[in-house]
Design an enzyme around this catalytic site. Structure first.
Site, PDB file in Angstrom:
ATOM      1  N   GLU A  35       0.804  -1.231   0.000  1.00 60.26           N
ATOM      2  CA  GLU A  35       0.000   0.000   0.000  1.00 60.26           C
ATOM      3  C   GLU A  35       0.836   1.279   0.000  1.00 60.26           C
ATOM      4  O   GLU A  35       0.344   2.338  -0.389  1.00 60.26           O
ATOM      5  CB  GLU A  35      -0.948   0.004   1.195  1.00 60.26           C
ATOM      6  N   HIS A  37       3.561   1.738  -1.872  1.00 63.31           N
ATOM      7  CA  HIS A  37       3.707   1.992  -3.312  1.00 63.31           C
ATOM      8  C   HIS A  37       2.354   2.442  -3.890  1.00 63.31           C
ATOM      9  O   HIS A  37       2.300   3.331  -4.749  1.00 63.31           O
ATOM     10  CB  HIS A  37       4.135   0.730  -4.048  1.00 63.31           C
ATOM     11  N   GLN A  61      22.285  -0.809  -6.706  1.00 63.34           N
ATOM     12  CA  GLN A  61      22.120  -0.159  -5.400  1.00 63.34           C
ATOM     13  C   GLN A  61      22.274  -1.133  -4.242  1.00 63.34           C
ATOM     14  O   GLN A  61      22.085  -0.761  -3.084  1.00 63.34           O
ATOM     15  CB  GLN A  61      20.794   0.595  -5.320  1.00 63.34           C
TER      16      GLN A  61
HETATM   17  P1  AMP Z   1      11.035   0.449  -3.112  1.00 67.39           P
HETATM   18  O1  AMP Z   1      10.243  -0.483  -3.966  1.00 67.39           O
HETATM   19  O2  AMP Z   1      11.220  -0.039  -1.719  1.00 67.39           O
HETATM   20  O3  AMP Z   1      12.308   0.913  -3.789  1.00 67.39           O
HETATM   21  O4  AMP Z   1      10.147   1.758  -2.941  1.00 67.39           O
HETATM   22  C1  AMP Z   1       9.675   2.446  -4.069  1.00 67.39           C
HETATM   23  C2  AMP Z   1       9.095   3.755  -3.619  1.00 67.39           C
HETATM   24  O5  AMP Z   1       8.027   3.507  -2.709  1.00 67.39           O
HETATM   25  C3  AMP Z   1      10.119   4.619  -2.871  1.00 67.39           C
HETATM   26  O6  AMP Z   1       9.951   5.969  -3.266  1.00 67.39           O
HETATM   27  C4  AMP Z   1       9.744   4.406  -1.433  1.00 67.39           C
HETATM   28  O7  AMP Z   1      10.083   5.492  -0.594  1.00 67.39           O
HETATM   29  C5  AMP Z   1       8.232   4.259  -1.529  1.00 67.39           C
HETATM   30  N1  AMP Z   1       7.728   3.548  -0.357  1.00 67.39           N
HETATM   31  C6  AMP Z   1       8.145   2.353   0.118  1.00 67.39           C
HETATM   32  N2  AMP Z   1       7.508   2.053   1.272  1.00 67.39           N
HETATM   33  C7  AMP Z   1       6.675   3.099   1.527  1.00 67.39           C
HETATM   34  C8  AMP Z   1       5.746   3.401   2.566  1.00 67.39           C
HETATM   35  N3  AMP Z   1       5.555   2.582   3.595  1.00 67.39           N
HETATM   36  N4  AMP Z   1       5.067   4.557   2.493  1.00 67.39           N
HETATM   37  C9  AMP Z   1       5.264   5.417   1.463  1.00 67.39           C
HETATM   38  N5  AMP Z   1       6.111   5.192   0.443  1.00 67.39           N
HETATM   39  C10 AMP Z   1       6.813   4.049   0.476  1.00 67.39           C
END
Ligand code: AMP
Length: 284
Positions: A35, A37, A61
């Site tokens: 949620e 994302h 990364q």
């Molecule tokens: P990731 O797939 O972990 O690289 O995250 C992709 C994007 O989703 C990044 O901009 C994260 O900061 C954002 N994101 C991940 N978890 C959350 C969360 N709990 N609340 C808001 N945004 C999130």
């Protein structure tokens, strides 16, 4: 929803949208969508005519010994969630598609902003992030790109990159989405055992405690950091990477009394899983 797996396919779609004068919103992710994302995709849906979600576990990364191989890959379920939240395109390239040759061009933000906090324990991490996000910006040509405050340092690093490289894109930063009990949603939460999951709650609880002290008038950064650290250290399963405070936006060290807005950020291991969380405290 259209699934694009190659650069050429994505470029063709973007060219059509641009020719039609459509505004484009980009949501970069590593998949295993939840949620958090979803909130980014929903925001992109509201503000743009074309919504592109990238799903790419970006190898550059991850450091040696990190969880690149174990990272959850759930493209089918990701496509379902992305579609439900309003994505028009899911871009899911292979590593070879994004990095065709071993010799390559890096995009790197230098300075303390990438060296403190996660940059200390993950020294190549932000170079990988800025490189892949630059590639995605050049491919999707977004008007707006959506990122979560969950990765607070990443947000500051990307703001800096956009400013320094004159990227013509507006960064839209969305609040942290949490589980009902406060744990920040993360793809890595799936790694946690039931005991680690329960122990992980101490992150949001300790940050909330610091926020309360701040609301009661505490402005001494060392005291706020110490209070947060003490609560986390009291949890026997926690192994602290950092509990630190920096001034926004450049992540300059805060000593003594807080002045501008400050980021209180934590990274803690529970077993082999490293979780991060943070809170922004707006000083006077
Ligand atoms: P990731 O797939 O972990 O690289 O995250 C992709 C994007 O989703 C990044 O901009 C994260 O900061 C954002 N994101 C991940 N978890 C959350 C969360 N709990 N609340 C808001 N945004 C999130």
């Amino acid at each position: 929803m259209k699934l694009c797996k190659t650069v050429a396919e994505l470029r063709a779609e973007i060219a059509l949208a641009k020719a039609d004068g459509q505004s484009i919103g980009l949501v970069p992710t590593m998949g295993a969508l939840h949620e958090g994302h979803g909130s980014l995709i929903a925001a992109a849906r509201k503000e743009n005519e074309l919504v592109v979600v990238s799903v790419f576990v970006n190898p550059t990364q991850f450091g040696l010994g990190e969880d690149l191989d174990a990272y959850p890959r759930t493209l089918e379920a990701d496509c379902v969630l992305a579609t439900k939240m309003g994505a028009d395109i899911v871009f899911a390239p292979t590593p070879k598609e994004m990095y065709p040759s071993e010799d390559m061009t890096w995009v790197e933000v230098t300075g303390e902003i990438t060296k403190v906090l996660c940059g200390r324990s993950r020294p190549i991490h932000f170079r990988g992030v800025t490189t892949v996000v630059s590639k995605l910006f050049n491919l999707a040509q977004p008007d707006r790109a959506y990122f979560g405050q969950k990765d607070a340092q990443q947000v500051q690093v990307l703001q800096r990159m956009v400013k320094d490289l004159f990227f013509n894109v507006q960064l839209r930063i969305m609040p942290i989405v949490r589980e009902a009990d406060g744990l920040a949603k993360s793809s890595r939460n799936a790694y946690l055992s039931a005991e680690e999951r329960a122990a992980g709650l101490v992150l949001s609880q300790s940050l909330q405690h610091a926020a309360q002290l701040f609301d009661q008038g505490e402005r001494n950064s060392a005291k706020l950091v110490a209070a947060t650290q003490a609560l986390i250290a009291a949890e026997p399963m926690s192994d602290i990477d950092y509990v630190e405070m920096y001034e926004l936006p450049e992540l300059t060290p805060v000593t003594g009394t807080m002045r501008g807005a400050c980021l209180l950020a934590v990274a803690v291991r529970f077993g082999t899983t490293r979780l991060i969380d943070n809170i922004v405290l707006e000083g006077e």
